[in-house]
Design an enzyme around this catalytic site. Structure first.
Site, PDB file in Angstrom:
ATOM      1  N   THR A  18       9.180  11.754 -26.579  1.00  0.00           N
ATOM      2  CA  THR A  18      10.237  10.870 -26.068  1.00  0.00           C
ATOM      3  C   THR A  18       9.686   9.552 -25.547  1.00  0.00           C
ATOM      4  O   THR A  18      10.456   8.658 -25.231  1.00  0.00           O
ATOM      5  CB  THR A  18      11.009  11.553 -24.921  1.00  0.00           C
ATOM      6  OG1 THR A  18      10.114  11.750 -23.826  1.00  0.00           O
ATOM      7  CG2 THR A  18      11.615  12.873 -25.368  1.00  0.00           C
ATOM      8  N   ALA A  19       8.377   9.439 -25.426  1.00  0.00           N
ATOM      9  CA  ALA A  19       7.682   8.263 -24.883  1.00  0.00           C
ATOM     10  C   ALA A  19       7.948   8.070 -23.389  1.00  0.00           C
ATOM     11  O   ALA A  19       7.638   7.025 -22.839  1.00  0.00           O
ATOM     12  CB  ALA A  19       8.017   6.999 -25.668  1.00  0.00           C
ATOM     13  N   GLY A  20       8.478   9.071 -22.721  1.00  0.00           N
ATOM     14  CA  GLY A  20       8.735   8.983 -21.285  1.00  0.00           C
ATOM     15  C   GLY A  20       7.463   8.837 -20.479  1.00  0.00           C
ATOM     16  O   GLY A  20       7.387   8.013 -19.558  1.00  0.00           O
ATOM     17  N   THR A  21       6.449   9.624 -20.807  1.00  0.00           N
ATOM     18  CA  THR A  21       5.177   9.540 -20.091  1.00  0.00           C
ATOM     19  C   THR A  21       4.513   8.199 -20.339  1.00  0.00           C
ATOM     20  O   THR A  21       4.000   7.566 -19.407  1.00  0.00           O
ATOM     21  CB  THR A  21       4.240  10.685 -20.502  1.00  0.00           C
ATOM     22  OG1 THR A  21       4.854  11.928 -20.168  1.00  0.00           O
ATOM     23  CG2 THR A  21       2.902  10.592 -19.799  1.00  0.00           C
ATOM     24  N   ASP A  39      -2.603   8.698 -26.035  1.00  0.00           N
ATOM     25  CA  ASP A  39      -1.679   9.817 -25.836  1.00  0.00           C
ATOM     26  C   ASP A  39      -1.814  10.767 -27.019  1.00  0.00           C
ATOM     27  O   ASP A  39      -1.723  10.348 -28.170  1.00  0.00           O
ATOM     28  CB  ASP A  39      -0.249   9.307 -25.715  1.00  0.00           C
ATOM     29  CG  ASP A  39       0.721  10.371 -25.221  1.00  0.00           C
ATOM     30  OD1 ASP A  39       0.265  11.465 -24.841  1.00  0.00           O
ATOM     31  OD2 ASP A  39       1.926  10.100 -25.215  1.00  0.00           O
ATOM     32  N   LYS A  90      -0.576  13.254 -14.205  1.00  0.00           N
ATOM     33  CA  LYS A  90       0.847  13.491 -13.953  1.00  0.00           C
ATOM     34  C   LYS A  90       1.069  14.929 -13.506  1.00  0.00           C
ATOM     35  O   LYS A  90       0.300  15.826 -13.846  1.00  0.00           O
ATOM     36  CB  LYS A  90       1.692  13.185 -15.188  1.00  0.00           C
ATOM     37  CG  LYS A  90       1.459  14.149 -16.329  1.00  0.00           C
ATOM     38  CD  LYS A  90       2.327  13.781 -17.523  1.00  0.00           C
ATOM     39  CE  LYS A  90       1.984  14.685 -18.697  1.00  0.00           C
ATOM     40  NZ  LYS A  90       2.691  14.330 -19.893  1.00  0.00           N
TER      41      LYS A  90
END
Length: 90
Positions: free
Chosen positions: A49-52, A44, A18
């Site tokens: 936020t768990a966005g990735t 991970d 990313k």
């Protein structure tokens, strides 16, 4: 660490790379390696936020993965991160 997991599991290795715009925004993601038709274990090291994770799961599905699972360390959830992890289409 990713290589150690792959060796232990006797599995291949692919990476979701990313590029960030800022500390909270992702500009682009790409898969390095072949995942089409394979089962995927996403690892991970830090989840806030768990966005990735959400973006990676969508990308891996688009790229043709079979089953997908996730292992998270240091889950320090902010905002709706905890709820979001249960809504991800692993």
């Amino acid at each position: 660490m990713a290589h150690a997991y792959a060796q232990f599991l006797d599995a291949g290795l692919a990476i979701v790379a990313k590029r960030r715009k800022s500390a909270t925004e992702i500009e682009a993601m790409t898969v390095i390696g072949e995942i089409r038709g394979k089962n995927v274990l996403m690892v991970d090291d830090l989840t806030e936020t768990a966005g990735t994770l959400t973006a990676a799961a969508k990308l891996l599905k688009k790229e043709g993965r079979e089953e997908s699972h996730c292992l998270r360390f240091h889950a320090i959830f902010k905002r709706f991160g905890h709820r979001k992890t249960f809504e991800i289409d692993y």
